[in-house]
Design a protein around this motif. Structure first.
Motif, PDB file in Angstrom:
ATOM      1  N   ASN A   7      56.287   4.391 -33.015  1.00  0.00           N
ATOM      2  CA  ASN A   7      54.945   4.123 -33.524  1.00  0.00           C
ATOM      3  C   ASN A   7      54.175   3.272 -32.533  1.00  0.00           C
ATOM      4  OD1 ASN A   7      55.308   5.414 -36.086  1.00  0.00           O
ATOM      5  ND2 ASN A   7      56.600   3.699 -36.663  1.00  0.00           N
ATOM      6  N   VAL A   8      52.951   3.680 -32.265  1.00  0.00           N
ATOM      7  CA  VAL A   8      52.051   2.901 -31.415  1.00  0.00           C
ATOM      8  C   VAL A   8      50.739   2.733 -32.168  1.00  0.00           C
ATOM      9  CG1 VAL A   8      53.089   3.666 -29.241  1.00  0.00           C
ATOM     10  CG2 VAL A   8      51.176   4.945 -30.197  1.00  0.00           C
ATOM     11  N   ASP A   9      50.020   1.676 -31.856  1.00  0.00           N
ATOM     12  CA  ASP A   9      48.750   1.478 -32.544  1.00  0.00           C
ATOM     13  C   ASP A   9      47.704   2.463 -32.017  1.00  0.00           C
ATOM     14  OD1 ASP A   9      47.511   0.356 -30.202  1.00  0.00           O
ATOM     15  OD2 ASP A   9      48.340  -1.595 -30.720  1.00  0.00           O
ATOM     16  N   ASP A  10      46.610   2.580 -32.742  1.00  0.00           N
ATOM     17  CA  ASP A  10      45.579   3.559 -32.402  1.00  0.00           C
ATOM     18  C   ASP A  10      45.008   3.348 -31.006  1.00  0.00           C
ATOM     19  OD1 ASP A  10      45.882   4.812 -34.852  1.00  0.00           O
ATOM     20  OD2 ASP A  10      44.236   3.708 -35.800  1.00  0.00           O
ATOM     21  N   ALA A  11      44.799   2.093 -30.630  1.00  0.00           N
ATOM     22  CA  ALA A  11      44.218   1.812 -29.317  1.00  0.00           C
ATOM     23  C   ALA A  11      45.144   2.286 -28.199  1.00  0.00           C
ATOM     24  CB  ALA A  11      43.932   0.315 -29.178  1.00  0.00           C
ATOM     25  N   LEU A  12      46.444   2.034 -28.349  1.00  0.00           N
ATOM     26  CA  LEU A  12      47.395   2.476 -27.330  1.00  0.00           C
ATOM     27  C   LEU A  12      47.468   3.999 -27.295  1.00  0.00           C
ATOM     28  CD1 LEU A  12      49.442   1.880 -25.158  1.00  0.00           C
ATOM     29  CD2 LEU A  12      51.161   1.552 -26.945  1.00  0.00           C
ATOM     30  N   LYS A  13      47.445   4.635 -28.450  1.00  0.00           N
ATOM     31  CA  LYS A  13      47.483   6.104 -28.515  1.00  0.00           C
ATOM     32  C   LYS A  13      46.280   6.696 -27.790  1.00  0.00           C
ATOM     33  CE  LYS A  13      48.100   9.995 -31.699  1.00  0.00           C
ATOM     34  NZ  LYS A  13      48.302  10.876 -30.623  1.00  0.00           N
ATOM     35  N   GLU A  14      45.110   6.129 -28.003  1.00  0.00           N
ATOM     36  CA  GLU A  14      43.902   6.605 -27.318  1.00  0.00           C
ATOM     37  C   GLU A  14      44.061   6.480 -25.804  1.00  0.00           C
ATOM     38  OE1 GLU A  14      40.294   4.831 -28.776  1.00  0.00           O
ATOM     39  OE2 GLU A  14      40.833   5.269 -30.863  1.00  0.00           O
ATOM     40  N   ARG A  15      44.618   5.370 -25.355  1.00  0.00           N
ATOM     41  CA  ARG A  15      44.824   5.177 -23.914  1.00  0.00           C
ATOM     42  C   ARG A  15      45.831   6.187 -23.377  1.00  0.00           C
ATOM     43  NH1 ARG A  15      46.127  -1.020 -23.406  1.00  0.00           N
ATOM     44  NH2 ARG A  15      46.283  -0.494 -21.204  1.00  0.00           N
ATOM     45  N   MET A  16      46.885   6.442 -24.145  1.00  0.00           N
ATOM     46  CA  MET A  16      47.881   7.425 -23.732  1.00  0.00           C
ATOM     47  C   MET A  16      47.259   8.822 -23.633  1.00  0.00           C
ATOM     48  SD  MET A  16      51.066   6.103 -26.068  1.00  0.00           S
ATOM     49  CE  MET A  16      52.130   7.501 -25.720  1.00  0.00           C
ATOM     50  N   ASN A  23      54.376  12.552 -19.186  1.00  0.00           N
ATOM     51  CA  ASN A  23      55.356  12.913 -20.196  1.00  0.00           C
ATOM     52  C   ASN A  23      55.803  11.605 -20.868  1.00  0.00           C
ATOM     53  OD1 ASN A  23      57.696  13.495 -21.625  1.00  0.00           O
ATOM     54  ND2 ASN A  23      58.423  14.981 -20.129  1.00  0.00           N
ATOM     55  N   TRP A  24      55.134  11.276 -21.969  1.00  0.00           N
ATOM     56  CA  TRP A  24      55.385  10.001 -22.630  1.00  0.00           C
ATOM     57  C   TRP A  24      56.793   9.920 -23.204  1.00  0.00           C
ATOM     58  CZ3 TRP A  24      52.536   6.409 -20.939  1.00  0.00           C
ATOM     59  CH2 TRP A  24      51.228   6.672 -20.540  1.00  0.00           C
ATOM     60  N   SER A  25      57.359  11.043 -23.571  1.00  0.00           N
ATOM     61  CA  SER A  25      58.744  11.037 -24.048  1.00  0.00           C
ATOM     62  C   SER A  25      59.683  10.600 -22.935  1.00  0.00           C
ATOM     63  CB  SER A  25      59.152  12.428 -24.542  1.00  0.00           C
ATOM     64  OG  SER A  25      58.457  12.748 -25.716  1.00  0.00           O
ATOM     65  N   GLU A  26      59.415  11.073 -21.719  1.00  0.00           N
ATOM     66  CA  GLU A  26      60.262  10.685 -20.583  1.00  0.00           C
ATOM     67  C   GLU A  26      60.071   9.208 -20.251  1.00  0.00           C
ATOM     68  OE1 GLU A  26      63.119  10.575 -17.893  1.00  0.00           O
ATOM     69  OE2 GLU A  26      62.760  12.204 -19.296  1.00  0.00           O
ATOM     70  N   VAL A  27      58.847   8.724 -20.334  1.00  0.00           N
ATOM     71  CA  VAL A  27      58.584   7.298 -20.100  1.00  0.00           C
ATOM     72  C   VAL A  27      59.364   6.467 -21.113  1.00  0.00           C
ATOM     73  CG1 VAL A  27      56.809   5.490 -20.184  1.00  0.00           C
ATOM     74  CG2 VAL A  27      56.323   7.685 -19.051  1.00  0.00           C
ATOM     75  N   THR A  28      59.352   6.896 -22.360  1.00  0.00           N
ATOM     76  CA  THR A  28      60.075   6.196 -23.412  1.00  0.00           C
ATOM     77  C   THR A  28      61.578   6.247 -23.174  1.00  0.00           C
ATOM     78  OG1 THR A  28      58.314   6.722 -24.980  1.00  0.00           O
ATOM     79  CG2 THR A  28      60.431   6.050 -25.908  1.00  0.00           C
ATOM     80  N   ARG A  29      62.090   7.433 -22.818  1.00  0.00           N
ATOM     81  CA  ARG A  29      63.527   7.569 -22.534  1.00  0.00           C
ATOM     82  C   ARG A  29      63.937   6.626 -21.401  1.00  0.00           C
ATOM     83  NH1 ARG A  29      62.959  12.820 -24.020  1.00  0.00           N
ATOM     84  NH2 ARG A  29      62.170  13.510 -22.016  1.00  0.00           N
ATOM     85  N   GLN A  30      63.120   6.592 -20.349  1.00  0.00           N
ATOM     86  CA  GLN A  30      63.449   5.735 -19.205  1.00  0.00           C
ATOM     87  C   GLN A  30      63.416   4.259 -19.599  1.00  0.00           C
ATOM     88  OE1 GLN A  30      64.561   6.734 -16.120  1.00  0.00           O
ATOM     89  NE2 GLN A  30      65.020   4.575 -15.922  1.00  0.00           N
ATOM     90  N   ALA A  31      62.447   3.874 -20.411  1.00  0.00           N
ATOM     91  CA  ALA A  31      62.373   2.477 -20.857  1.00  0.00           C
ATOM     92  C   ALA A  31      63.603   2.109 -21.690  1.00  0.00           C
ATOM     93  CB  ALA A  31      61.096   2.251 -21.666  1.00  0.00           C
ATOM     94  N   ILE A  32      64.026   3.023 -22.548  1.00  0.00           N
ATOM     95  CA  ILE A  32      65.222   2.774 -23.359  1.00  0.00           C
ATOM     96  C   ILE A  32      66.449   2.700 -22.463  1.00  0.00           C
ATOM     97  CG2 ILE A  32      66.752   3.759 -25.116  1.00  0.00           C
ATOM     98  CD1 ILE A  32      64.157   4.875 -26.453  1.00  0.00           C
ATOM     99  N   ARG A  33      66.547   3.629 -21.513  1.00  0.00           N
ATOM    100  CA  ARG A  33      67.678   3.629 -20.571  1.00  0.00           C
ATOM    101  C   ARG A  33      67.722   2.310 -19.794  1.00  0.00           C
ATOM    102  NH1 ARG A  33      66.297   7.957 -17.947  1.00  0.00           N
ATOM    103  NH2 ARG A  33      67.291   9.320 -19.442  1.00  0.00           N
ATOM    104  N   ASP A  34      66.562   1.874 -19.309  1.00  0.00           N
ATOM    105  CA  ASP A  34      66.496   0.608 -18.563  1.00  0.00           C
ATOM    106  C   ASP A  34      66.929  -0.569 -19.435  1.00  0.00           C
ATOM    107  OD1 ASP A  34      65.581   1.971 -16.346  1.00  0.00           O
ATOM    108  OD2 ASP A  34      63.497   1.319 -16.563  1.00  0.00           O
ATOM    109  N   LYS A  35      66.481  -0.570 -20.680  1.00  0.00           N
ATOM    110  CA  LYS A  35      66.836  -1.657 -21.593  1.00  0.00           C
ATOM    111  C   LYS A  35      68.340  -1.695 -21.836  1.00  0.00           C
ATOM    112  CE  LYS A  35      66.010  -4.823 -24.764  1.00  0.00           C
ATOM    113  NZ  LYS A  35      65.471  -6.129 -24.433  1.00  0.00           N
ATOM    114  N   ILE A  36      68.930  -0.522 -22.090  1.00  0.00           N
ATOM    115  CA  ILE A  36      70.375  -0.447 -22.315  1.00  0.00           C
ATOM    116  C   ILE A  36      71.136  -0.919 -21.084  1.00  0.00           C
ATOM    117  CG2 ILE A  36      72.314   1.159 -22.672  1.00  0.00           C
ATOM    118  CD1 ILE A  36      70.741   0.557 -25.212  1.00  0.00           C
TER     119      ILE A  36
END
Length: 76
Positions: A7-16, A23-36
């Motif tokens: 979930n992202v807020d409306d302002a962030l969604k508009e920017r995205m 590919n926002w899914s890939e950005v998210t996957r990479q962020a999760i991978r980095d965190k782990i």
């Protein structure tokens, strides 16, 4: 592959949405991978350390911020 919802807020969604080429899914996957990976390194480094859990969280937060900035630069 399992699915998660982010979930992202409306302002962030508009920017995205201004960057459909990303590919926002890939950005998210990479962020999760980095965190782990960061957490696993922190676990290894602190397994025999006298650092408190709070100390570890503070260090991890600093590392995560740096990683987040790197991902944002790579996404530009």
């Amino acid at each position: 592959m399992p699915t998660i919802t982010v979930n992202v807020d409306d302002a962030l969604k508009e920017r995205m949405e201004k960057h459909p080429e990303i590919n926002w899914s890939e950005v998210t996957r990479q962020a999760i991978r980095d965190k782990i990976e960061t957490l696993e390194v922190m676990d290894e480094l602190t397994s025999e350390s006298e650092l408190t859990e709070s100390d570890v969280v503070d260090i991890a937060d600093k590392i995560n911020e740096s990683a987040r900035e790197r991902v944002e630069k790579e996404s530009e």
